[in-house]
Enzyme design. Structure first.
Site, PDB file in Angstrom:
ATOM      1  N   CYS A  86      13.446  16.759  30.393  1.00  0.00           N
ATOM      2  CA  CYS A  86      14.397  17.095  31.457  1.00  0.00           C
ATOM      3  C   CYS A  86      13.697  17.908  32.562  1.00  0.00           C
ATOM      4  O   CYS A  86      12.814  17.386  33.231  1.00  0.00           O
ATOM      5  CB  CYS A  86      15.581  17.833  30.842  1.00  0.00           C
ATOM      6  SG  CYS A  86      17.006  17.861  31.916  1.00  0.00           S
ATOM      7  N   HIS A 174      17.593  14.515  26.319  1.00  0.00           N
ATOM      8  CA  HIS A 174      17.204  15.535  25.341  1.00  0.00           C
ATOM      9  C   HIS A 174      17.005  14.924  23.951  1.00  0.00           C
ATOM     10  O   HIS A 174      17.989  14.670  23.255  1.00  0.00           O
ATOM     11  CB  HIS A 174      18.268  16.634  25.280  1.00  0.00           C
ATOM     12  CG  HIS A 174      18.267  17.495  26.506  1.00  0.00           C
ATOM     13  ND1 HIS A 174      17.457  18.588  26.644  1.00  0.00           N
ATOM     14  CD2 HIS A 174      18.953  17.387  27.667  1.00  0.00           C
ATOM     15  CE1 HIS A 174      17.646  19.142  27.830  1.00  0.00           C
ATOM     16  NE2 HIS A 174      18.554  18.419  28.477  1.00  0.00           N
ATOM     17  N   GLU A 176      15.975  16.392  21.407  1.00  0.00           N
ATOM     18  CA  GLU A 176      16.148  17.406  20.354  1.00  0.00           C
ATOM     19  C   GLU A 176      17.589  17.559  19.871  1.00  0.00           C
ATOM     20  O   GLU A 176      17.830  18.183  18.853  1.00  0.00           O
ATOM     21  CB  GLU A 176      15.608  18.762  20.832  1.00  0.00           C
ATOM     22  CG  GLU A 176      16.366  19.426  21.977  1.00  0.00           C
ATOM     23  CD  GLU A 176      15.973  18.922  23.379  1.00  0.00           C
ATOM     24  OE1 GLU A 176      15.482  17.787  23.485  1.00  0.00           O
ATOM     25  OE2 GLU A 176      16.193  19.655  24.348  1.00  0.00           O
ATOM     26  N   SER A 229      20.032  44.783   2.659  1.00  0.00           N
ATOM     27  CA  SER A 229      21.419  44.821   3.118  1.00  0.00           C
ATOM     28  C   SER A 229      22.338  44.175   2.101  1.00  0.00           C
ATOM     29  O   SER A 229      23.551  44.269   2.210  1.00  0.00           O
ATOM     30  CB  SER A 229      21.523  44.073   4.442  1.00  0.00           C
ATOM     31  OG  SER A 229      21.265  42.699   4.206  1.00  0.00           O
ATOM     32  N   GLY A 230      21.735  43.476   1.129  1.00  0.00           N
ATOM     33  CA  GLY A 230      22.548  42.677   0.222  1.00  0.00           C
ATOM     34  C   GLY A 230      22.617  41.234   0.707  1.00  0.00           C
ATOM     35  O   GLY A 230      23.067  40.353  -0.003  1.00  0.00           O
ATOM     36  N   GLY A 231      22.146  41.004   1.928  1.00  0.00           N
ATOM     37  CA  GLY A 231      22.167  39.662   2.504  1.00  0.00           C
ATOM     38  C   GLY A 231      20.918  38.868   2.156  1.00  0.00           C
ATOM     39  O   GLY A 231      19.998  39.383   1.515  1.00  0.00           O
ATOM     40  N   SER A 234      17.037  39.877   4.104  1.00  0.00           N
ATOM     41  CA  SER A 234      16.267  41.003   3.595  1.00  0.00           C
ATOM     42  C   SER A 234      15.883  40.764   2.133  1.00  0.00           C
ATOM     43  O   SER A 234      14.801  41.171   1.697  1.00  0.00           O
ATOM     44  CB  SER A 234      17.021  42.318   3.767  1.00  0.00           C
ATOM     45  OG  SER A 234      18.280  42.270   3.158  1.00  0.00           O
ATOM     46  N   LYS A 374      17.334  30.276   9.402  1.00  0.00           N
ATOM     47  CA  LYS A 374      18.039  30.810   8.224  1.00  0.00           C
ATOM     48  C   LYS A 374      17.963  29.874   7.008  1.00  0.00           C
ATOM     49  O   LYS A 374      17.710  30.315   5.892  1.00  0.00           O
ATOM     50  CB  LYS A 374      19.494  31.105   8.546  1.00  0.00           C
ATOM     51  CG  LYS A 374      20.181  31.856   7.420  1.00  0.00           C
ATOM     52  CD  LYS A 374      21.399  32.612   7.905  1.00  0.00           C
ATOM     53  CE  LYS A 374      21.751  33.727   6.951  1.00  0.00           C
ATOM     54  NZ  LYS A 374      21.564  35.038   7.566  1.00  0.00           N
TER      55      LYS A 374
END
Ligand code: XMP
Length: 518
Positions: A86, A174, A176, A229-231, A234, A374
């Site tokens: 683009c 695009h 992607e 953090s419990g997440g 981390s 993630k």
């Protein structure tokens, strides 16, 4: 930054497109490592990086605007293949002597690409006509002699171009985004067939090399402090750092008093043992809640909580002899340098809950996941043997329940929200939805309304329920929960939580709303 955990890299220069991260994402899925840097990234550093190829992203600017972000000639002529997407394609054409113009109408949305030359970028695509996603205001009107068209659409005679020698490539659409059905294949063709990538990006290699890198940086006697953090982020980062330095990693879980029901117990009951690390729990509820007294502004709440985290960490660090490093579970979307389209100054989006910490404590950051998305961090967690309950844990904001209480945060309001939220967790789990929703939680509103219970008039608080589907938290859609489940939530919350007489369901997507209320 130490040795890279891969050998081949594709460099993506970011001109501010909302899709830039997706380019990296698609390459990663194809086993190709890439790095995103601002469009004005120093050419010297580019040559140091020795990329196998360069992709110029799209961007919101028009190349005819004053101060439109530009690229230096030497970046385009260093010998590696360049793909312009683009805006990146207009730049390429412009530098090679072509011209583009504002289209009469912005072209936004699906279009049909007709491929005129299938060699190179379009090899192996199914059929000559391909659905593609357009999002642009300019279009290339005339191409320079070095380029020739390889595909067109009804609107764009030069929807894709290449140079005869195969060094320069451009696409107006695009590749992607998911709406471009053959997009992943197109990017893969660019990386493997055109740039000669070998595809050495594999999570297993990544873990081995990261462990070695952390070991090298920390040395034989360095110590690392890390907040859990419990997440997921981390936890995975700690497991990885722990594998590298063993007991010289010290982890701390801060009970802020702003946690969901059962969270502290979950952490104390063997979370650390499962990660194979030592963990200290710090009870700091008193500090956090005191600091938050009478604060209602969401940003102020976040700042206060950030500062309180810093205090707690400073105290912990001072107890720990010779700690020189701070581990963090920072992910790629948190650190990516994205560029405002107008000025050359690069801004770094930072989501860190304890961002001010390293400077104040003079600690060196160790962020082993900073190249990952993630779901890749989750895969690393699985690869490291972490149990599903940790790896699949629902995201929870660092500022905790404080940003799910609209208005003042008090012990009483926290207790009320926690009780309502626990019912949401129980019912969502019982309905078998825990794994398929991104998040589901309760929010305490800053309003009271009239109700009737038995024969009594009530004037009590309202709870909002938020349940969303999302792939990465960047966008989200509200979950179409079964009405009988919603009914059960409403009945249980109003019956079991004293002080609540009304329950509402949040039917807003992100955008325009965010997932959290504050
Ligand atoms: P929003 O509310 O911005 O949230 O749509 C997107 C995702 O990020 C989480 N979130 C946070 N996570 N620290 C975090 O670690 C924070 O300060 C924070 N704020 C929001 C949120 O739960 C959602 O999954």
């Amino acid at each position: 930054m130490g040795q890279r955990a891969y050998t081949d890299v594709i460099l993506i220069l970011d001109f501010g497109s909302q899709y830039t991260q997706l380019i990296a994402r698609r390459l990663r899925e194809a086993g190709v490592y890439s790095e995103i840097h601002p469009y004005n990234f120093d050419p010297g550093r580019i040559f140091e990086l020795a990329p196998k190829g360069v992709i110029l992203s799209g961007g919101p600017a028009s190349i005819y605007q004053e101060q439109a972000p530009d690229v230096r000639d030497e970046v385009l002529t260093a010998g590696y293949p360049v793909l312009g997407i683009c805006y990146g394609m207009y730049l390429l054409a412009y530098h090679l002597g072509g011209s583009s113009a504002r289209s009469k109408a912005r072209e936004y949305g699906p279009a049909t690409l007709v491929i005129d030359d299938a060699s190179g970028l379009f090899e192996g695509l199914d059929g000559r006509e391909q659905p593609v996603w357009m999002s642009h205001g300019d279009r290339v009107e005339a191409i320079p002699p070095a380029l020739r068209a390889i595909a067109h659409t009804d609107n764009s005679p030069y929807a894709a171009v290449r140079s005869l020698d195969g060094r320069w490539w451009g696409v107006q659409f695009h590749p992607e985004v998911a709406h471009t059905a053959g997009g992943a294949k197109i990017l893969r063709n660019f990386a493997y067939n055109i740039c000669g990538e070998t595809g050495d990006w594999k999570l297993k290699n990544f873990i081995e090399r990261k462990v070695a890198e952390v070991r090298r940086r920390v040395g034989d006697d360095g110590r690392v402090l890390m907040g859990l953090s419990g997440g997921v982020d981390s936890a995975v980062a700690a497991a990885l750092i722990g594998r590298a330095v063993g007991p010289r990693l010290r982890c701390v879980f801060v009970d802020t008093g702003l946690l969901r029901a059962g969270e502290r117990e979950r952490i104390e009951r063997g979370f650390a043992a499962r990660l194979g690390i030592e963990l200290g729990v710090v009870d700091a509820a008193e500090l956090f809640i005191r600091r938050l007294a009478s604060v209602t502004d969401p940003e102020q709440k976040r700042r206060i909580i950030g500062h309180a985290f810093i205090e707690v960490f400073e105290r912990e660090a001072s107890r720990l002899d010779g700690v020189r490093f701070l581990g963090q579970g920072t992910l790629y979307p948190d650190v990516i340098e994205s560029v405002p389209s107008k000025g050359p100054s690069a801004t770094i989006k930072s989501h860190h809950n304890v961002g001010g910490l390293p400077e104040r404590m003079q600690l060196e950051l160790i962020e082993p996941l900073r190249e990952l998305f993630k779901d890749e961090a989750r895969q690393v967690g699985r690869e490291l043997g972490l149990p599903d309950e940790i790896v699949d844990a629902e995201p929870f904001p660092g500022p905790g329940l404080a940003v799910r209480i609209v208005g003042e945060v008090t012990r009483e309001r926290l207790a009320l929200l926690r009780a309502a939220d626990q019912i949401v967790m129980q019912e969502i789990r019982a309905a078998g939805l825990a794994g398929s929703l991104w998040q589901a939680f309760a929010v305490l509103l800053a309003l009271k309304s009239v109700g009737v219970m038995g024969d009594e008039r009530s004037y009590d608080s309202a709870i909002a329920i938020r349940a969303v589907h999302s792939l990465d938290g960047m966008t989200a859609d509200w979950a179409r929960l079964d009405p009988s489940l919603l009914g059960r939530l409403s009945t249980r919350i109003t019956n079991e939580v004293a002080g609540v007489n009304r329950v509402v369901y949040d039917i807003t997507s992100k955008p325009p709303a965010t997932i959290e209320w504050e």
